[in-house]
Design a protein around this motif. Structure first.
Motif, PDB file in Angstrom:
ATOM      1  N   ALA A 184       0.816  -1.013   0.019  1.00 38.70           N
ATOM      2  CA  ALA A 184      -0.052  -0.072   0.023  1.00 38.70           C
ATOM      3  C   ALA A 184       0.833   1.222  -0.107  1.00 38.70           C
ATOM      4  N   THR A 185       2.016   1.226   0.567  1.00 40.15           N
ATOM      5  CA  THR A 185       2.993   2.509   0.791  1.00 40.15           C
ATOM      6  C   THR A 185       4.303   2.177  -0.190  1.00 40.15           C
ATOM      7  N   ASN A 186       5.495   1.984   0.587  1.00 41.35           N
ATOM      8  CA  ASN A 186       6.633   1.609  -0.062  1.00 41.35           C
ATOM      9  C   ASN A 186       7.572   1.009   1.163  1.00 41.35           C
ATOM     10  N   ASN A 187       8.757   0.411   0.519  1.00 46.69           N
ATOM     11  CA  ASN A 187       9.761   0.065   1.646  1.00 46.69           C
ATOM     12  C   ASN A 187      10.272   1.006   2.525  1.00 46.69           C
ATOM     13  N   HIS A 188      10.220   2.339   2.333  1.00 45.58           N
ATOM     14  CA  HIS A 188      10.836   3.251   3.026  1.00 45.58           C
ATOM     15  C   HIS A 188       9.684   3.555   4.374  1.00 45.58           C
ATOM     16  N   PHE A 189       8.571   3.609   4.154  1.00 41.37           N
ATOM     17  CA  PHE A 189       7.633   3.688   5.130  1.00 41.37           C
ATOM     18  C   PHE A 189       7.481   2.716   6.186  1.00 41.37           C
ATOM     19  N   ILE A 190       7.714   1.562   5.686  1.00 41.65           N
ATOM     20  CA  ILE A 190       7.665   0.453   6.710  1.00 41.65           C
ATOM     21  C   ILE A 190       8.746   0.631   7.729  1.00 41.65           C
ATOM     22  N   LEU A 191       9.841   1.111   7.380  1.00 34.87           N
ATOM     23  CA  LEU A 191      10.902   1.418   8.484  1.00 34.87           C
ATOM     24  C   LEU A 191      10.405   2.482   9.426  1.00 34.87           C
ATOM     25  N   GLN A 192       9.664   3.334   9.098  1.00 42.35           N
ATOM     26  CA  GLN A 192       9.259   4.498   9.876  1.00 42.35           C
ATOM     27  C   GLN A 192       8.137   3.869  10.634  1.00 42.35           C
ATOM     28  N   PHE A 193       7.326   2.933   9.996  1.00 44.15           N
ATOM     29  CA  PHE A 193       6.142   2.335  11.024  1.00 44.15           C
ATOM     30  C   PHE A 193       6.922   1.325  12.035  1.00 44.15           C
ATOM     31  N   GLY A 194       8.107   0.859  11.693  1.00 45.27           N
ATOM     32  CA  GLY A 194       8.624   0.095  12.720  1.00 45.27           C
ATOM     33  C   GLY A 194       9.325   1.121  14.035  1.00 45.27           C
ATOM     34  N   THR A 195       9.690   2.178  13.717  1.00 43.93           N
ATOM     35  CA  THR A 195      10.119   3.098  14.512  1.00 43.93           C
ATOM     36  C   THR A 195       8.861   3.566  15.259  1.00 43.93           C
ATOM     37  N   GLY A 196       7.589   3.671  14.656  1.00 47.66           N
ATOM     38  CA  GLY A 196       6.257   4.019  15.554  1.00 47.66           C
ATOM     39  C   GLY A 196       6.001   3.100  16.473  1.00 47.66           C
TER      40      GLY A 196
END
Length: 389
Positions: free
Chosen positions: A351-363
């Motif tokens: 739904a997004t990209n493989n950069h956002f998922i890293l930010q999700f992990g930080t969240g």
């Protein structure tokens, strides 16, 4: 090698094999995508068979030790792990591969609590804590070695399952050691009724914090190599080093924490570890140069400070008698995060990209920190109330 050493070694190797399955997932997703001609997100979803299997095994482990003798159970599950991993070298159907990984996951989910039970029954109280910390060290060593070994084999164009064939050999060794060892008596009829009422809120906060911890950790470890390879145009071998360096940092931290926890206490260390884990995960998706990212991955692994076991230890302080059910439930919370990570993160990346998922992990890490702070406050309030009564 005497019986006690054999039991100790097979327990350590049980933790090694579990990490050896999980650590290379992010490294293998790219080569598997090319091998099977499928999107990386589809391949990553297949690993959910493994992680969901671990979840199922963790649930089964809550009661299976009442049904089967520990020696027979360990031989069974590690025999299944060996056969399932060996079969990966001959399977070209993703569905069958998923089933094989699922069988490995269920077996690992049962085997790790079994290994912890062996340590608990083999060692006296003073030695027990140290030995359990060392099991985490073996988990990290496996993460370091198997990540590196996967990169080594892939760079030489070996089959994608090569690293899992090595783990199969470890499982076979656990099977052999189990067969020739005399296991301690494991009467699991513990007095869970000794628990003084329902668990306090702080324990539930720790349980959900452990879920967020593992979800955040695997959101980053699964996708960081893919991110730097595709977005930063880094060679696959270099990208894979990020995972092994993370585990290297974590292993160094566990050696340090084994001493430091005696100085600062479990509660305070949990707060420190949660904060450093959250803050130092941010540069992983901000920095854009591979040499610096490798250093940052090592630092991030060290900043983790063995947070899972620290949180577990913190939670067990919140009740007068920490029972097997409490420990199993806390570990189950962490296992759920690991189990859903491949599927959930694949959906997010789609739904997004493989950069956002890293930010999700930080969240996830920051939400975990909030829960642990709330748990700490609730625990301190309970302790103060008990002192005044």
């Amino acid at each position: 090698m005497n019986n006690k050493k054999r039991l100790t070694l097979l327990s350590f190797l049980a933790y090694f094999s579990m990490s050896g399955m999980l650590a290379p997932m992010g490294i293998l997703s790219g080569p598997m995508s090319e091998y099977f001609g499928q999107p990386v997100t589809e391949i990553t979803t297949r690993f959910s068979w493994l992680t969901m299997g671990i979840l199922v095994g963790a649930v089964i482990a809550l009661f299976v030790f009442d049904w089967m003798r520990l020696k027979r159970l360990m031989m069974l599950v590690y025999g299944v792990i060996f056969a399932s991993l060996a079969s990966l070298a001959f399977l070209d159907d993703l569905t069958l591969i998923g089933i094989a990984l699922g069988m490995v996951g269920v077996s690992c989910g049962i085997g790790m609590p079994g290994a912890a039970l062996i340590i608990t029954k083999t060692y006296e109280t003073k030695q027990r804590a140290s030995m359990l910390v060392i099991t985490d060290g073996w988990f990290s060593i496996a993460g370091i070695f198997c990540s590196w070994f996967a990169i080594f084999l892939l760079a030489r164009e070996y089959h994608w399952s090569g690293v899992y064939q090595f783990v199969a050999c470890i499982a076979a060794l656990v099977f052999i050691l189990s067969a020739i060892s005399v296991f301690p008596e494991t009467d699991t009829a513990e007095a869970d009724s000794r628990e003084s009422g329902p668990w306090p809120l702080s324990i539930w906060l720790c349980l959900f914090a452990l879920f967020l911890y593992t979800l955040g950790q695997w959101s980053i470890l699964l996708w960081l190599p893919n991110y730097v390879e595709t977005t930063l145009s880094v060679p696959r071998e270099r990208a894979g080093q990020l995972v092994s360096q993370y585990w290297t940092g974590m292993f160094a931290a566990q050696l340090f924490v084994a001493w430091w926890v005696m100085k600062v206490g479990v509660r305070r260390l949990a707060m420190i570890a949660a904060t450093t884990t959250s803050m130092l995960s941010i540069p992983l998706w901000l920095y854009g140069e591979i040499d610096g990212l490798i250093i940052l991955a090592t630092i991030t692994g060290f900043a983790n400070l063995g947070l899972l076991k620290i949180t577990l230890s913190f939670a067990t302080q919140m009740v007068p008698i920490p029972t097997a059910r409490l420990v199993s439930s806390l570990l189950l919370g962490a296992t759920v995060g690991t189990a859903v990570a491949p599927w959930l993160t694949s959906q997010i990346v789609t739904a997004t990209n493989n950069h956002f998922i890293l930010q999700f992990g930080t969240g996830c890490f920051f939400m975990m920190t909030v829960l642990l702070v709330l748990a700490s406050r609730d625990y301190l309030a309970q302790s103060a109330a008990l002192k005044t009564t």
